[in-house]
Design an enzyme around this catalytic site. Structure first.
Site, PDB file in Angstrom:
ATOM      1  N   LYS A  30       0.651   4.006   3.231  1.00 46.36           N
ATOM      2  CA  LYS A  30       1.406   2.868   2.688  1.00 46.36           C
ATOM      3  C   LYS A  30       2.591   3.355   1.849  1.00 46.36           C
ATOM      4  O   LYS A  30       3.702   2.864   2.005  1.00 46.36           O
ATOM      5  CB  LYS A  30       0.458   1.998   1.854  1.00 46.36           C
ATOM      6  CG  LYS A  30       1.073   0.735   1.292  1.00 46.36           C
ATOM      7  CD  LYS A  30       0.029  -0.334   1.034  1.00 46.36           C
ATOM      8  CE  LYS A  30      -0.816  -0.069  -0.186  1.00 46.36           C
ATOM      9  NZ  LYS A  30      -0.103  -0.297  -1.469  1.00 46.36           N
ATOM     10  N   SER A  31       2.363   4.323   0.975  1.00 45.48           N
ATOM     11  CA  SER A  31       3.449   4.798   0.101  1.00 45.48           C
ATOM     12  C   SER A  31       4.582   5.400   0.932  1.00 45.48           C
ATOM     13  O   SER A  31       5.766   5.141   0.679  1.00 45.48           O
ATOM     14  CB  SER A  31       2.922   5.866  -0.858  1.00 45.48           C
ATOM     15  OG  SER A  31       1.979   5.317  -1.729  1.00 45.48           O
ATOM     16  N   GLY A 100       3.066  -4.468  -5.107  1.00 42.79           N
ATOM     17  CA  GLY A 100       3.618  -3.874  -6.324  1.00 42.79           C
ATOM     18  C   GLY A 100       4.601  -2.758  -6.009  1.00 42.79           C
ATOM     19  O   GLY A 100       5.620  -2.601  -6.702  1.00 42.79           O
ATOM     20  N   ARG A 128       1.535  -9.123 -12.404  1.00 39.05           N
ATOM     21  CA  ARG A 128       1.574  -7.681 -12.685  1.00 39.05           C
ATOM     22  C   ARG A 128       2.790  -7.306 -13.538  1.00 39.05           C
ATOM     23  O   ARG A 128       3.872  -7.870 -13.389  1.00 39.05           O
ATOM     24  CB  ARG A 128       1.547  -6.893 -11.367  1.00 39.05           C
ATOM     25  CG  ARG A 128       0.259  -7.202 -10.617  1.00 39.05           C
ATOM     26  CD  ARG A 128       0.110  -6.395  -9.377  1.00 39.05           C
ATOM     27  NE  ARG A 128      -0.027  -4.986  -9.675  1.00 39.05           N
ATOM     28  CZ  ARG A 128      -0.025  -4.037  -8.760  1.00 39.05           C
ATOM     29  NH1 ARG A 128       0.131  -4.366  -7.488  1.00 39.05           N
ATOM     30  NH2 ARG A 128      -0.170  -2.775  -9.097  1.00 39.05           N
ATOM     31  N   ASP A 318      -6.015   4.825  -6.550  1.00 41.65           N
ATOM     32  CA  ASP A 318      -6.411   3.679  -5.722  1.00 41.65           C
ATOM     33  C   ASP A 318      -7.840   3.807  -5.190  1.00 41.65           C
ATOM     34  O   ASP A 318      -8.337   2.902  -4.508  1.00 41.65           O
ATOM     35  CB  ASP A 318      -5.449   3.536  -4.534  1.00 41.65           C
ATOM     36  CG  ASP A 318      -4.065   3.082  -4.994  1.00 41.65           C
ATOM     37  OD1 ASP A 318      -3.963   2.441  -6.057  1.00 41.65           O
ATOM     38  OD2 ASP A 318      -3.075   3.390  -4.287  1.00 41.65           O
ATOM     39  N   ARG A 349      -9.085  -4.072 -11.636  1.00 42.22           N
ATOM     40  CA  ARG A 349     -10.076  -3.415 -10.765  1.00 42.22           C
ATOM     41  C   ARG A 349     -11.288  -2.920 -11.533  1.00 42.22           C
ATOM     42  O   ARG A 349     -12.373  -2.820 -10.959  1.00 42.22           O
ATOM     43  CB  ARG A 349      -9.431  -2.241 -10.017  1.00 42.22           C
ATOM     44  CG  ARG A 349      -8.613  -2.704  -8.861  1.00 42.22           C
ATOM     45  CD  ARG A 349      -8.166  -1.578  -7.956  1.00 42.22           C
ATOM     46  NE  ARG A 349      -7.407  -2.178  -6.859  1.00 42.22           N
ATOM     47  CZ  ARG A 349      -6.453  -1.575  -6.188  1.00 42.22           C
ATOM     48  NH1 ARG A 349      -6.129  -0.329  -6.454  1.00 42.22           N
ATOM     49  NH2 ARG A 349      -5.826  -2.194  -5.202  1.00 42.22           N
ATOM     50  N   ARG A 391      -8.401  -3.686  -1.869  1.00 39.03           N
ATOM     51  CA  ARG A 391      -9.327  -2.544  -2.036  1.00 39.03           C
ATOM     52  C   ARG A 391     -10.688  -2.992  -2.572  1.00 39.03           C
ATOM     53  O   ARG A 391     -11.705  -2.363  -2.302  1.00 39.03           O
ATOM     54  CB  ARG A 391      -8.706  -1.458  -2.905  1.00 39.03           C
ATOM     55  CG  ARG A 391      -7.433  -0.870  -2.265  1.00 39.03           C
ATOM     56  CD  ARG A 391      -7.029   0.466  -2.814  1.00 39.03           C
ATOM     57  NE  ARG A 391      -5.619   0.713  -2.576  1.00 39.03           N
ATOM     58  CZ  ARG A 391      -5.086   1.166  -1.442  1.00 39.03           C
ATOM     59  NH1 ARG A 391      -5.859   1.450  -0.414  1.00 39.03           N
ATOM     60  NH2 ARG A 391      -3.778   1.344  -1.319  1.00 39.03           N
TER      61      ARG A 391
END
Ligand code: S3P
Length: 435
Positions: A30-31, A100, A128, A318, A349, A391
């Site tokens: 993803k990054s 984000g 956020r 993560d 989380r 997640r």
């Protein structure tokens, strides 16, 4: 901008299974996918990207870059991006969904161009904190209205700064570096702890000179990006974490997750699982587009609780929800500290993990920045509140695979933000996830 069509409230159940077997080809990182689109979109020339994650978060970045002038097309399995050199004024708001990374990195990128953009997002993203990027970007000369989404960014005429990050965050580091590309002078970012370095690595692939000396990263403004022509996105170690832990905690399992990125700033979960006694082998290590990749072989394992050192947190930031699931099946206690950042992810989380485990009959203690899990045989038989957090949803479904009783989640829709075919892939290995 159109909002993604997604079924927000799709309750799903994961039943206990006896064995997971086969090859789990998880999607692209993803990054790296976000950065591939953003940098290609401001580079001279066309970039062809293979392996791009087609999750909603990344597709929102693609839409935003299109709205600011880049030409982005998918042809068969490859993405073709023709850069706009200078980003253009978008006609409407930029809707960034749950992402984000899109919001923080684009704040930095957009700040360097003389345009005004309004970022909007879903209920999770709108809560956020954005101050962590607006503070340094304001020092550079950008203007912002709002420090949460919806947020207006007014860019242009930046000057370079030296900025010591108050939190270990690759998103903040990247926002300042991306703004630094169009700032007068030398931008210096100093990291308190090493965080993922995909921005630095990929900027080099686009011909940008960037100096890294220990914790200091230096970048001279005014450099133009040149497309490297091809970019390959390796499989996401954070997505691989779910089938990996699922195979460890279910009986009689043996799976391979191919082509996973082995970046040392992303491997904290794997280090921890090995310390817990996990049977994991990294096979066929090889280079791919500036990153090392490996095929990960995982077999069912008897895990033991460990203490995770706080300095490891950024390399597995993560992965704590899925590590907590592994810990719930380990013998003894697992202690995790340095978790303050978990409170400001797609959900809180730390609280979400503690609630999930307690609901499944696991002994868990949550501190302000820590988690202590006592392992055993989780009972399951609960419904997990996912708080729009992919997640948390995937971790709960993995819990259900090895718990004594099925685990339900309130909604599976947001899994599509990072791992669109999670259910199909896990069921292909032998999981029983369904409506
Ligand atoms: C990311 C950095 C991390 C991570 C996020 C992706 C990135 O966030 O949690 O999923 O691509 O730079 P922080 O920088 O807030 O730690």
């Amino acid at each position: 901008m159109k909002k993604a069509i997604r079924t927000e409230n799709t309750p799903v159940v994961s039943h206990p299974v006896t064995s997971l077997r086969g090859v789990a080809a998880v999607p692209g990182d993803k990054s790296v996918s976000h950065r591939a689109l953003m940098l290609s979109a401001i580079a001279e020339g066309e970039t062809v990207v293979t392996g791009l994650l087609e999750g909603e978060d990344v597709l929102h970045t693609a839409d935003a870059m299109r709205a600011m002038g880049a030409k982005i097309e998918k042809k068969d399995d490859t993405w073709h991006i023709r850069g706009a050199a200078a980003l253009q004024q978008p006609a409407g708001e930029l809707y960034l969904g749950n992402s984000g990374t899109s919001a923080r990195l684009l704040a930095g990128l957009v700040a360097g161009f003389p345009l005004t953009a309004v970022f909007t997002g879903d209920a999770s993203l709108s809560k956020r904190p954005m101050k962590r990027v607006t503070v340094p970007l304001t020092q550079m000369g950008a203007k912002f209205e709002g420090d949460k989404l919806p947020m207006k960014v007014i860019g242009g005429n930046l000057k370079a700064i030296t900025y010591t990050l108050p939190v270990a965050s690759a998103q903040v580091k990247s926002a300042v570096l991306l703004a630094g590309l169009n700032a007068a002078g030398e931008t210096v970012v100093i990291e308190p702890q090493p965080t993922r370095d995909h921005t630095e690595k990929m900027l080099r692939q686009f011909g940008v000179e960037i100096a890294v000396d220990g914790a200091e990263i230096r970048l001279q403004g005014g450099q133009k990006l040149k497309s490297p022509a091809m970019l390959h996105v390796p499989a996401d170690p954070s997505a691989a974490a779910f089938p990996v832990v699922a195979a460890l905690i279910t009986q009689d399992s043996d799976i391979i997750v191919p082509n996973v990125m082995m970046n040392p700033r992303r491997d904290g979960l794997y280090t921890t699982l090995l310390e817990m006694g996990a049977d994991i082998a990294f096979e066929n290590r090889r280079g791919a587009s500036g990153e090392e990749v490996a095929d990960i072989r995982v077999r069912s394992s008897e895990l033991k609780g460990v203490t995770v050192p706080p300095e490891r947190a950024p390399s597995m930031i993560d992965e704590f929800p899925i590590l907590a699931i592994a810990a719930a099946f380990a013998e003894g206690e697992t202690v995790m500290t340095g978790l303050g950042e978990l409170r400001v992810k797609e959900s809180d989380r730390l609280a979400a993990v503690a609630d999930m485990l307690a609901g499944a009959g696991v002994t868990v203690e949550a501190g302000e920045e820590s988690l202590r899990v006592t392992g055993g045989q989780p009972k399951g038989g609960c419904t997990v509140a996912t708080h729009l957090d992919h997640r948390i949803a995937m971790s709960a479904l993995v819990l259900g695979m090895a718990a004594a009783e099925p685990v339900f989640i309130d909604s599976a829709g947001m899994i599509a933000t990072s791992f669109p075919d999670f259910t199909g892939l896990m069921n292909g290995l032998g999981a029983e996830i369904g409506a």
